[in-house]
Design a protein around this motif. Structure first.
Motif, PDB file in Angstrom:
ATOM      1  N   VAL A  89      24.829 -89.828  -1.498  1.00  8.59           N
ATOM      2  CA  VAL A  89      25.161 -91.111  -2.111  1.00  8.59           C
ATOM      3  C   VAL A  89      24.329 -91.354  -3.362  1.00  8.59           C
ATOM      4  O   VAL A  89      24.552 -92.331  -4.083  1.00  8.59           O
ATOM      5  N   ALA A  90      23.366 -90.495  -3.613  1.00 10.13           N
ATOM      6  CA  ALA A  90      22.596 -90.532  -4.853  1.00 10.13           C
ATOM      7  C   ALA A  90      22.084 -89.133  -5.142  1.00 10.13           C
ATOM      8  O   ALA A  90      21.608 -88.433  -4.248  1.00 10.13           O
ATOM      9  N   ASN A  91      22.206 -88.731  -6.389  1.00  6.86           N
ATOM     10  CA  ASN A  91      21.651 -87.472  -6.890  1.00  6.86           C
ATOM     11  C   ASN A  91      21.250 -87.767  -8.323  1.00  6.86           C
ATOM     12  O   ASN A  91      21.894 -87.339  -9.265  1.00  6.86           O
ATOM     13  N   ARG A  92      20.188 -88.543  -8.459  1.00  7.19           N
ATOM     14  CA  ARG A  92      19.935 -89.310  -9.674  1.00  7.19           C
ATOM     15  C   ARG A  92      18.599 -88.961 -10.323  1.00  7.19           C
ATOM     16  O   ARG A  92      17.589 -88.801  -9.644  1.00  7.19           O
ATOM     17  N   VAL A  93      18.617 -88.901 -11.645  1.00  7.03           N
ATOM     18  CA  VAL A  93      17.416 -88.731 -12.454  1.00  7.03           C
ATOM     19  C   VAL A  93      17.226 -89.991 -13.297  1.00  7.03           C
ATOM     20  O   VAL A  93      18.171 -90.462 -13.939  1.00  7.03           O
ATOM     21  N   ASP A  94      16.027 -90.550 -13.266  1.00 11.36           N
ATOM     22  CA  ASP A  94      15.680 -91.718 -14.085  1.00 11.36           C
ATOM     23  C   ASP A  94      14.458 -91.402 -14.927  1.00 11.36           C
ATOM     24  O   ASP A  94      13.531 -90.731 -14.465  1.00 11.36           O
ATOM     25  N   LEU A  95      14.452 -91.915 -16.131  1.00 14.93           N
ATOM     26  CA  LEU A  95      13.294 -91.786 -17.013  1.00 14.93           C
ATOM     27  C   LEU A  95      12.914 -93.156 -17.539  1.00 14.93           C
ATOM     28  O   LEU A  95      13.746 -93.887 -18.079  1.00 14.93           O
ATOM     29  N   LEU A  96      11.676 -93.525 -17.354  1.00 16.60           N
ATOM     30  CA  LEU A  96      11.111 -94.756 -17.908  1.00 16.60           C
ATOM     31  C   LEU A  96      10.107 -94.375 -18.976  1.00 16.60           C
ATOM     32  O   LEU A  96       9.202 -93.573 -18.724  1.00 16.60           O
ATOM     33  N   SER A  97      10.264 -94.921 -20.169  1.00 17.47           N
ATOM     34  CA  SER A  97       9.368 -94.606 -21.277  1.00 17.47           C
ATOM     35  C   SER A  97       8.784 -95.901 -21.830  1.00 17.47           C
ATOM     36  O   SER A  97       9.509 -96.878 -22.045  1.00 17.47           O
ATOM     37  N   GLU A  98       7.446 -95.902 -22.069  1.00 16.53           N
ATOM     38  CA  GLU A  98       6.750 -97.107 -22.499  1.00 16.53           C
ATOM     39  C   GLU A  98       5.808 -96.788 -23.655  1.00 16.53           C
ATOM     40  O   GLU A  98       5.019 -95.848 -23.574  1.00 16.53           O
ATOM     41  N   ILE A  99       5.883 -97.572 -24.709  1.00 21.39           N
ATOM     42  CA  ILE A  99       5.014 -97.409 -25.875  1.00 21.39           C
ATOM     43  C   ILE A  99       4.289 -98.725 -26.123  1.00 21.39           C
ATOM     44  O   ILE A  99       4.926 -99.779 -26.228  1.00 21.39           O
ATOM     45  N   ASP A 100       2.951 -98.658 -26.216  1.00 21.43           N
ATOM     46  CA  ASP A 100       2.131 -99.845 -26.459  1.00 21.43           C
ATOM     47  C   ASP A 100       1.240 -99.618 -27.673  1.00 21.43           C
ATOM     48  O   ASP A 100       0.507 -98.623 -27.746  1.00 21.43           O
ATOM     49  N   LEU A 101       1.315-100.545 -28.616  1.00 19.45           N
ATOM     50  CA  LEU A 101       0.491-100.519 -29.823  1.00 19.45           C
ATOM     51  C   LEU A 101      -0.382-101.771 -29.822  1.00 19.45           C
ATOM     52  O   LEU A 101       0.133-102.890 -29.692  1.00 19.45           O
ATOM     53  N   THR A 102      -1.712-101.584 -29.955  1.00 17.19           N
ATOM     54  CA  THR A 102      -2.632-102.720 -29.877  1.00 17.19           C
ATOM     55  C   THR A 102      -3.638-102.666 -31.018  1.00 17.19           C
ATOM     56  O   THR A 102      -4.209-101.602 -31.309  1.00 17.19           O
ATOM     57  N   TRP A 103      -3.854-103.821 -31.671  1.00 16.98           N
ATOM     58  CA  TRP A 103      -4.836-103.950 -32.741  1.00 16.98           C
ATOM     59  C   TRP A 103      -5.922-104.922 -32.282  1.00 16.98           C
ATOM     60  O   TRP A 103      -5.653-106.072 -31.973  1.00 16.98           O
ATOM     61  N   LYS A 104      -7.164-104.404 -32.200  1.00 15.73           N
ATOM     62  CA  LYS A 104      -8.320-105.187 -31.786  1.00 15.73           C
ATOM     63  C   LYS A 104      -8.103-105.877 -30.440  1.00 15.73           C
ATOM     64  O   LYS A 104      -8.660-106.938 -30.179  1.00 15.73           O
ATOM     65  N   LYS A 105      -7.287-105.276 -29.603  1.00 21.75           N
ATOM     66  CA  LYS A 105      -7.008-105.751 -28.248  1.00 21.75           C
ATOM     67  C   LYS A 105      -6.434-107.159 -28.207  1.00 21.75           C
ATOM     68  O   LYS A 105      -6.391-107.800 -27.155  1.00 21.75           O
ATOM     69  N   ARG A 106      -5.915-107.650 -29.354  1.00 25.89           N
ATOM     70  CA  ARG A 106      -5.392-109.020 -29.375  1.00 25.89           C
ATOM     71  C   ARG A 106      -4.016-109.121 -30.029  1.00 25.89           C
ATOM     72  O   ARG A 106      -3.300-110.089 -29.802  1.00 25.89           O
ATOM     73  N   TYR A 107      -3.653-108.143 -30.824  1.00 25.70           N
ATOM     74  CA  TYR A 107      -2.351-108.143 -31.479  1.00 25.70           C
ATOM     75  C   TYR A 107      -1.669-106.815 -31.180  1.00 25.70           C
ATOM     76  O   TYR A 107      -2.334-105.802 -30.958  1.00 25.70           O
ATOM     77  N   GLY A 108      -0.351-106.843 -31.188  1.00 20.22           N
ATOM     78  CA  GLY A 108       0.316-105.578 -30.951  1.00 20.22           C
ATOM     79  C   GLY A 108       1.795-105.723 -30.656  1.00 20.22           C
ATOM     80  O   GLY A 108       2.413-106.763 -30.918  1.00 20.22           O
ATOM     81  N   ALA A 109       2.342-104.650 -30.106  1.00 20.67           N
ATOM     82  CA  ALA A 109       3.770-104.603 -29.801  1.00 20.67           C
ATOM     83  C   ALA A 109       3.982-103.676 -28.614  1.00 20.67           C
ATOM     84  O   ALA A 109       3.162-102.792 -28.332  1.00 20.67           O
ATOM     85  N   ARG A 110       5.081-103.894 -27.922  1.00 16.91           N
ATOM     86  CA  ARG A 110       5.435-103.048 -26.784  1.00 16.91           C
ATOM     87  C   ARG A 110       6.936-102.799 -26.805  1.00 16.91           C
ATOM     88  O   ARG A 110       7.737-103.708 -27.030  1.00 16.91           O
ATOM     89  N   VAL A 111       7.300-101.538 -26.562  1.00 16.17           N
ATOM     90  CA  VAL A 111       8.707-101.150 -26.436  1.00 16.17           C
ATOM     91  C   VAL A 111       8.822-100.266 -25.210  1.00 16.17           C
ATOM     92  O   VAL A 111       7.992 -99.369 -24.996  1.00 16.17           O
ATOM     93  N   SER A 112       9.810-100.542 -24.372  1.00  8.75           N
ATOM     94  CA  SER A 112      10.033 -99.688 -23.213  1.00  8.75           C
ATOM     95  C   SER A 112      11.518 -99.597 -22.944  1.00  8.75           C
ATOM     96  O   SER A 112      12.309-100.427 -23.392  1.00  8.75           O
ATOM     97  N   GLY A 113      11.893 -98.576 -22.220  1.00 10.75           N
ATOM     98  CA  GLY A 113      13.306 -98.394 -21.921  1.00 10.75           C
ATOM     99  C   GLY A 113      13.497 -97.321 -20.882  1.00 10.75           C
ATOM    100  O   GLY A 113      12.544 -96.682 -20.441  1.00 10.75           O
ATOM    101  N   ALA A 114      14.753 -97.157 -20.430  1.00 10.93           N
ATOM    102  CA  ALA A 114      15.030 -96.180 -19.386  1.00 10.93           C
ATOM    103  C   ALA A 114      16.372 -95.519 -19.607  1.00 10.93           C
ATOM    104  O   ALA A 114      17.260 -96.074 -20.242  1.00 10.93           O
ATOM    105  N   GLY A 115      16.499 -94.346 -19.050  1.00  9.47           N
ATOM    106  CA  GLY A 115      17.761 -93.631 -19.046  1.00  9.47           C
ATOM    107  C   GLY A 115      18.020 -93.085 -17.652  1.00  9.47           C
ATOM    108  O   GLY A 115      17.084 -92.929 -16.858  1.00  9.47           O
ATOM    109  N   TRP A 116      19.287 -92.800 -17.341  1.00  8.90           N
ATOM    110  CA  TRP A 116      19.619 -92.347 -15.991  1.00  8.90           C
ATOM    111  C   TRP A 116      20.875 -91.491 -15.996  1.00  8.90           C
ATOM    112  O   TRP A 116      21.712 -91.564 -16.897  1.00  8.90           O
ATOM    113  N   TYR A 117      20.983 -90.681 -14.955  1.00 10.16           N
ATOM    114  CA  TYR A 117      22.195 -89.886 -14.698  1.00 10.16           C
ATOM    115  C   TYR A 117      22.262 -89.641 -13.198  1.00 10.16           C
ATOM    116  O   TYR A 117      21.272 -89.259 -12.575  1.00 10.16           O
TER     117      TYR A 117
END
Length: 565
Positions: A89-117
């Motif tokens: 009922v499942a034969n599945r591959v998932d990928l979670l990817s996360e990128i974190d950018l931080t400046w002086k531990k107070r400013y920054g950005a985060r992008v994450s996402g996933a793919g599946w089959y």
């Protein structure tokens, strides 16, 4: 939010989410080329850049025989016939990817996402082969819709987290702000059933597709982020405030009809239609009626005075529901349509308390929802949809409460350590504001001649969730063994709100987990569902206490491998 030993309470600043198809392709190429998780050397000690990837493979097989009465029901046959006993009922591959950018531990950005089959699914839906039900499939041509194919078969993916953050000082008061796609989680609830009755209800749309497949999963793992502006400020040493303003709306993601864990064939966004009767024929799925994208918001305060030795929370939210009511409309002779209707302008007021007593971490909440949608029949209304956010179904006021505890057991002759969690959930409907003629509750017209075992709402509902995980360290060099077990069930009555809980309805799981060098995780787990139905004709389900009762013949074994790199 106060730290608790288990499960780790979700931190609003650190949700985890999935990835768009292009990013998935890049990540998969990186895997094949031997790339590993790393923190990039930016050459500047104030600037950090981190990229983490989690790869998961899941194989699951049905081990329970089909219940013929569920299989003979026109609203549930396709789900149970989608796979036979012994099939994957499942034969599945998932990928979670996360990128974190931080400046002086107070400013920054985060992008994450996933793919599946998932190779267990294909474009062809596995429907009931027996007449007459084989001739009335919910998918036209017995082929999954593009929507169902995307989220079950793939390959596909989605961008989830995408936000920037920063902090400023207003005098001596620090204020942290986020803008973009992210999640917030207020209150003290631990499990899925608790979240559906908590101050955090509908604060984020949840991935119930994942939640149904993994009973006992923590609520934080089910979050789907939305575009919003939020802030948090430490006003004094003992008082912090937070707020949010939503720039996007989205619904829960559901187990789709005709899939293995889809309780009813016509729901929700994937199936094309549902057969009603010989006279009415098929009802086609119409477009959902959704609320406006902007305008939801809320405020919270967390207060930790020294005399309390704990933390109190106060909450107000105005939001649009992310679970639907269903309308059936006759649009012409022999032509019907059903639509999912999402209500808005719901007010929630809540209070919480978190406190550590004797080494056990306790949490509790009490909340009041005003003008919230209530359980209803499949509604018959005149042609034409309500205006977005409006619903002619029952709406009213409800109370919700919960209390939970989490803790750790030290070494015993049976195990090296164990973590446990328990949560008790309560709800009560207080007032019906509109649509009482459609309220599916004891004492109201739709439940004449019926009772709670037919799914009728009762005045009060009580439910419970439990989790217990003993662990044995170094059973082999570098190998730890654990045995996670979960159990959730409605103890008494049926909740007035959608998916709020039903007596005797629940799920359980038991498994073995193996951690290798704290890098590779293997889980073998048995998962099954509980519920009670009636069959007045002796051949098919004629009523049930909660739609997930129709999953009680879907017991399956799941083997999962996960690693982060």
């Amino acid at each position: 939010m106060q730290h608790r030993p288990f499960p780790v309470r979700p931190a609003a600043s650190q949700p985890t989410f999935p990835l768009a198809a292009t990013a998935l392709a890049v990540a998969l190429l990186s895997i094949s080329s031997g790339a590993q998780a790393f923190e990039l050397d930016t050459g500047n000690p104030d600037l950090t850049l981190r990229w983490d990837n989690t790869l998961r493979y899941n194989y699951a097989s049905r081990v329970e025989e089909r219940d013929s009465k569920i299989g003979n029901s026109a609203v549930s046959d396709e789900g149970t016939y989608s796979f036979n006993k012994g099939q994957a009922v499942a034969n599945r591959v998932d990928l979670l990817s996360e990128i974190d950018l931080t400046w002086k531990k107070r400013y920054g950005a985060r992008v994450s996402g996933a793919g599946w089959y998932d190779d267990a699914y294909s474009s062809v839906s596995h429907t009931n082969p027996n007449p007459p039900l084989t001739n009335i499939p919910s998918y036209i041509g017995k082929r999954y819709s593009d929507y169902t194919q995307r989220y079950y078969h793939g390959p596909s993916g989605e961008l989830l987290d995408a936000f920037v953050f920063g902090g400023v000082d207003l005098g001596e008061v620090p204020v942290n702000v986020k803008l973009g796609r992210h999640s917030l989680y207020w209150g003290e609830s631990l499990f899925l059933a608790g979240n559906l009755n908590s101050v955090a209800y509908a604060q984020n749309p949840l991935d119930l597709q994942k939640g149904f497949a993994t009973p006992g999963v923590e609520a934080k793992e089910l979050f789907r982020p939305l575009n919003q502006l939020s802030f948090q400020s430490q006003v004094t040493d003992t008082l912090s405030i937070a707020g949010q303003y939503m720039l996007e709306w989205d619904s829960f993601r559901y187990p789709e009809g005709g899939t293995y864990l889809g309780p009813v064939d016509f729901a929700f966004n994937g199936p094309d239609r549902q057969f009603i009767s010989q006279a009415l024929g098929f009802a086609r799925r119409g477009d959902p009626s959704e609320p406006k994208q902007r305008g939801e918001g809320g405020l919270s305060a967390r207060w930790s005075p020294a005399w309390l030795d704990g933390t109190m929370g106060f909450y107000w939210r105005n939001f649009a529901d992310k679970l639907p009511q269903t309308f059936l409309t006759q649009v012409g002779p022999g032509t019907s349509r059903y639509n999912l209707i999402y209500a808005d302008n719901i007010n929630l007021y809540g209070i919480s308390l978190a406190k550590n007593i004797g080494g056990i971490s306790f949490g509790s909440e009490l909340s009041y929802r005003q003008n919230t949608p209530l359980n209803s029949t499949v509604l018959g209304i005149s042609p034409g949809l309500p205006t977005p956010g409006d619903t002619k179904g029952p709406r009213g006021d409800t109370y919700h409460g919960l209390i939970n505890a989490v803790g750790v057991i030290n070494k015993t002759p049976l195990f090296d350590t164990a973590t446990w969690a328990a949560e008790l959930v309560w709800s009560q409907w207080a007032k019906v504001r509109s649509g009482g003629n459609l309220f599916f509750a004891e004492g109201f017209a739709p439940c004449v001649g019926k009772d709670k075992w037919d799914g009728c709402t009762t005045k009060n509902y009580l439910g419970a969730g439990l989790a217990f995980t003993p662990t044995w360290f170094q059973v082999f060099p570098g190998v730890d063994l654990s045995m996670p077990m979960t159990y959730a069930v409605g103890l008494s009555g049926n909740a007035a709100t959608i998916f709020g809980g039903n007596q005797g309805n629940g799920n359980y799981s038991v498994g073995l987990g193996v951690d290798v060098q704290q890098k590779y995780r293997f889980d073998l787990k048995y998962i099954d569902y509980l519920g009670k139905y009636r069959s007045t004709n002796g051949t098919a389900v004629t009523s049930q206490n909660g739609f997930t009762t129709l999953l009680k013949d879907r017991g399956f074994v799941s083997l999962t491998f996960k690693t982060t790199f």
